[in-house]
Design an enzyme around this catalytic site. Structure first.
Site, PDB file in Angstrom:
ATOM      1  N   ALA A  71     -70.431  36.497   9.224  1.00 18.51           N
ATOM      2  CA  ALA A  71     -69.990  35.108   9.276  1.00 18.51           C
ATOM      3  C   ALA A  71     -69.918  34.544   7.860  1.00 18.51           C
ATOM      4  O   ALA A  71     -70.527  35.077   6.930  1.00 18.51           O
ATOM      5  CB  ALA A  71     -70.949  34.285  10.128  1.00 18.51           C
ATOM      6  N   GLY A 117     -71.735  39.181  12.102  1.00 20.40           N
ATOM      7  CA  GLY A 117     -70.670  38.790  13.010  1.00 20.40           C
ATOM      8  C   GLY A 117     -69.561  39.809  13.092  1.00 20.40           C
ATOM      9  O   GLY A 117     -68.886  39.928  14.132  1.00 20.40           O
ATOM     10  N   GLU A 120     -70.740  42.212  15.608  1.00 18.88           N
ATOM     11  CA  GLU A 120     -70.669  41.566  16.925  1.00 18.88           C
ATOM     12  C   GLU A 120     -69.238  41.567  17.455  1.00 18.88           C
ATOM     13  O   GLU A 120     -69.005  41.773  18.652  1.00 18.88           O
ATOM     14  CB  GLU A 120     -71.207  40.142  16.826  1.00 18.88           C
ATOM     15  CG  GLU A 120     -72.706  40.094  16.543  1.00 18.88           C
ATOM     16  CD  GLU A 120     -73.252  38.689  16.485  1.00 18.88           C
ATOM     17  OE1 GLU A 120     -73.843  38.247  17.477  1.00 18.88           O
ATOM     18  OE2 GLU A 120     -73.090  38.027  15.448  1.00 18.88           O
ATOM     19  N   GLU A 142     -78.760  39.356   9.721  1.00 23.07           N
ATOM     20  CA  GLU A 142     -79.028  37.927   9.914  1.00 23.07           C
ATOM     21  C   GLU A 142     -80.489  37.560   9.695  1.00 23.07           C
ATOM     22  O   GLU A 142     -80.797  36.447   9.239  1.00 23.07           O
ATOM     23  CB  GLU A 142     -78.609  37.499  11.327  1.00 23.07           C
ATOM     24  CG  GLU A 142     -77.120  37.448  11.564  1.00 23.07           C
ATOM     25  CD  GLU A 142     -76.562  38.741  12.124  1.00 23.07           C
ATOM     26  OE1 GLU A 142     -75.473  38.705  12.704  1.00 23.07           O
ATOM     27  OE2 GLU A 142     -77.229  39.789  11.973  1.00 23.07           O
TER      28      GLU A 142
END
Length: 652
Positions: A71, A117, A120, A142
């Site tokens: 992200a 992300g 993911e 993270e």
């Protein structure tokens, strides 16, 4: 192939076989990260796929050797409340869920870093192929930002590889190579780049069965066993970091323990958990640390990379510097008068290469780049010469007078001195403008910071090349002014000496170290002094005594005279066996922290950090904080010593 560029960050291409090639190439960025705009476009694309129904979807990156790094961390501070963050996260989750539920085959091609992300998103595809290349890595970092996966990663990772491997991946933040990811089921295949096109065809023509965890892993995710495993993992984490300082791990375990067998509830709880963590002080400070790191990484990139380095001194520091440089692809010659020291250096390099590279041909290539050079033949060809000999100004100056006439006209001479002002050393040089300090920290492979020290006569282009070299070998260059102890040792030494003085007063070493550990330091000051070497601590303390009139505790002088040098001699403030601290039964009993001890330890550190900023040793408070975090491991969750002081003042 019909190509549509209706999007700013994505390219939509339909081949003749009606296969959609969807490529992420984030505009105005050297790497792909999942910004709000990137994800909003992806949401539109998934809706379009549902309408147009191509034969299959291939998702890949338009950035060579890089998939998606996660992200966009810069947007983390854009949320004004946890509720707002939770709504946004749920929206992204829904987009990934629609991608996962597409009726057509979806295939993610992972070439390069696939993190956070990005992983993911890849897990939301039906299949994943990773390119077997050293640059390819997969993981959930993270936790290092004080949060846990939030775009469905806590659900899909457990579904794909099982509870224990998934939790270990998320709790540690470590990355897997393409081969490791294939072996644990995170990807369906790991292939060399040369056969990637054929692998894609095979996957689309004969889709394999989707992998599922084995029976044992499925049982671990059951309602009776989740509390047991969560409790075990929580205890292991608490032994390493204080839960009150780093709450993300506990939040992740709570999330999985309560909702592990209910994906719908877990998605909702995942979003709420990440939103709460994002608004907390730990995540905010760790995001700050992330940007401090990025600022250092971006220094020195404009200078041309070096090819040849010559290191003088095959002691513990010199041999580590030489081996690390060879590991990063430079041609390195290592000089020392003692052939046995050179032999030990090559043996130590072999351990490093074997651990980091694993493959025989890569290990052999690294050895080929490292040459034992007792006669100093590499001096004349080296672009950079690093002196890493005994911490004695007169010995160093004599060496410089011998080697300077042999150096190439454009070569740089650098000292790895930990405390001696460079002007004192440069007095012996005919060309002081080609001289600077490049100060590594021990152990070199683990400590990312390197102080790039500017002397009064150092030419700007020499400093730029020094910073570029540090960045080239994947370390963090910290620009500091030549001054006794520079930044890190100057701030650290009063802290270590305060701990030694407390021992003289009769406090137990374990009590002193526990006070620091309870504050959030990664290691107690006395244990750290043992690791650095009490002889080195004494050497730096003498420099401080000369320049700052700071007395040296008598116990430190006595211990060094008695040969009690710390872990390397087996005895310091603690006893060691094979470099590891020996524990008696008393050591296993936790010593409660004394707040007064914590104040007495840390106040000298805070005062010296403020003094370094006031005197211009570094140019900003951010650099002070970055230096102490990456050079000493100063409690990252605080954001650094000066940031901690500022927050404490604001709180009062």
């Amino acid at each position: 192939m019909t190509e549509h560029t209706d999007y700013r960050h994505w390219t939509w291409s339909i081949a003749e076989d009606h296969i959609l090639h969807l490529t992420l190439d984030r505009a105005d960025s050297s790497q792909n990260s999942l910004s709000r705009e990137v994800l909003e476009e992806l949401e539109q694309i998934v809706l379009r796929i549902e309408r147009e129904r191509p034969q299959a979807l291939i998702l890949r990156s338009g950035k060579p050797g890089s998939f998606i790094v996660g992200a966009d961390v810069s947007e983390f501070s854009g949320f004004t409340a946890a509720e707002e963050a939770a709504i946004y996260i749920r929206k992204v989750q829904q987009s990934f869920l629609r991608l996962e539920q597409l009726s057509l085959p979806t295939l993610a091609i992972i070439d390069g870093p696939c993190l956070g992300g990005g992983l993911e998103l890849a897990l939301a595809c039906r299949y994943r192929i990773a390119v077997d290349d050293p640059a390819t890595s997969l993981g959930f970092p993270e936790i290092k930002l004080g949060i846990h996966p939030g775009f469905g990663g806590t659900v899909r990772s457990v579904q794909r590889i099982g509870a224990l491997p998934a939790l270990q991946l998320m709790l540690t933040g470590r990355s897997l190579s393409a081969g490791q990811a294939r072996r644990n089921g995170l990807v369906d295949a790991s292939v060399p780049r040369r056969v990637l096109a054929n692998a894609i065809k095979v996957f689309l023509q004969n889709p394999p069965r989707q992998q599922q965890p084995g029976l044992g892993q499925r049982l671990l995710n059951s309602t009776p066993l989740r509390p047991l495993l969560a409790g075990l993992l929580r205890r292991k984490i608490a032994a390493k970091v204080a839960p009150q300082h780093y709450p993300a791990a506990g939040a992740l375990l709570d999330l999985w323990r309560e909702h592990g067998n209910d994906p719908e509830q877990m998605y909702q709880a995942e979003a709420e958990s990440v939103a709460r963590l994002l608004s907390g002080p730990t995540a905010q400070n760790l995001v700050r640390v992330f940007f401090l790191q990025m600022a250092l990484k971006n220094r020195g990139k404009s200078a041309a990379p070096l090819r040849r380095v010559h290191v003088i001194g095959a002691g513990s520091m010199g041999r580590d510097i030489a081996a690390w440089c060879a590991l990063q692809g430079l041609q390195v010659s290592l000089q020392d008068l003692d052939p046995q020291a050179l032999g030990r250096a090559i043996a130590a390099a072999d351990k490093l290469f074997s651990k980091k590279l694993r493959k025989k041909h890569l290990i052999r290539a690294a050895h080929d780049r490292l040459m034992a050079d007792p006669g100093g033949l590499g001096l004349q060809r080296a672009e950079l010469v690093i002196e890493a000999i005994v911490e004695d100004a007169e010995v160093k100056k004599k060496l410089y007078q011998t080697i300077e006439p042999q150096l190439a006209a454009d070569a740089i001479l650098a000292s790895n001195t930990s405390s001696i002002p460079l002007e004192e050393l440069a007095a012996s040089l005919a060309r002081p403008e080609r001289f600077l300090g490049i100060h590594f920290f021990n152990p070199v492979p683990k400590m990312p910071l390197v102080e790039v020290v500017t002397a009064a006569a150092s030419a700007p282009e020499v400093i730029a090349r020094g910073e570029s070299f540090v960045q080239q070998i994947k370390h963090l260059p910290l620009p500091v002014k030549s001054a006794p102890g520079f930044l890190v040792n100057r701030v650290l030494m009063p802290y270590l000496l305060a701990a030694v003085k407390l021992v003289e007063e009769g406090y137990k070493p374990a009590s002193i170290d526990q006070a620091a550990l309870s504050f959030g330091m990664p290691m107690g000051p006395l244990h750290l002094a043992d690791q650095v070497g009490l002889d080195i601590c004494l050497s730096v303390a003498k420099v401080f005594a000369e320049h700052f009139k700071q007395p040296i505790p008598e116990i430190l002088t006595r211990m060094v005279a008695a040969g009690q040098l710390g872990s390397k001699s087996g005895q310091g403030f603690y006893r060691y066996q094979r470099g590891r601290k020996k524990r008696s039964w008393k050591d296993w009993q936790k010593t409660p922290a004394d707040p007064q001890l914590t104040e007495r330890l840390l106040n000298p550190l805070f005062a010296e950090a403020q003094a370094c900023l006031a005197e211009g040793v570094v140019s900003s408070a951010d650099l002070v904080d970055a230096g102490m975090i990456f050079g000493t491991g100063f409690a990252p969750f605080t954001g650094g010593p000066l940031h901690y002081l500022q927050q404490r003042q604001e709180a009062t």
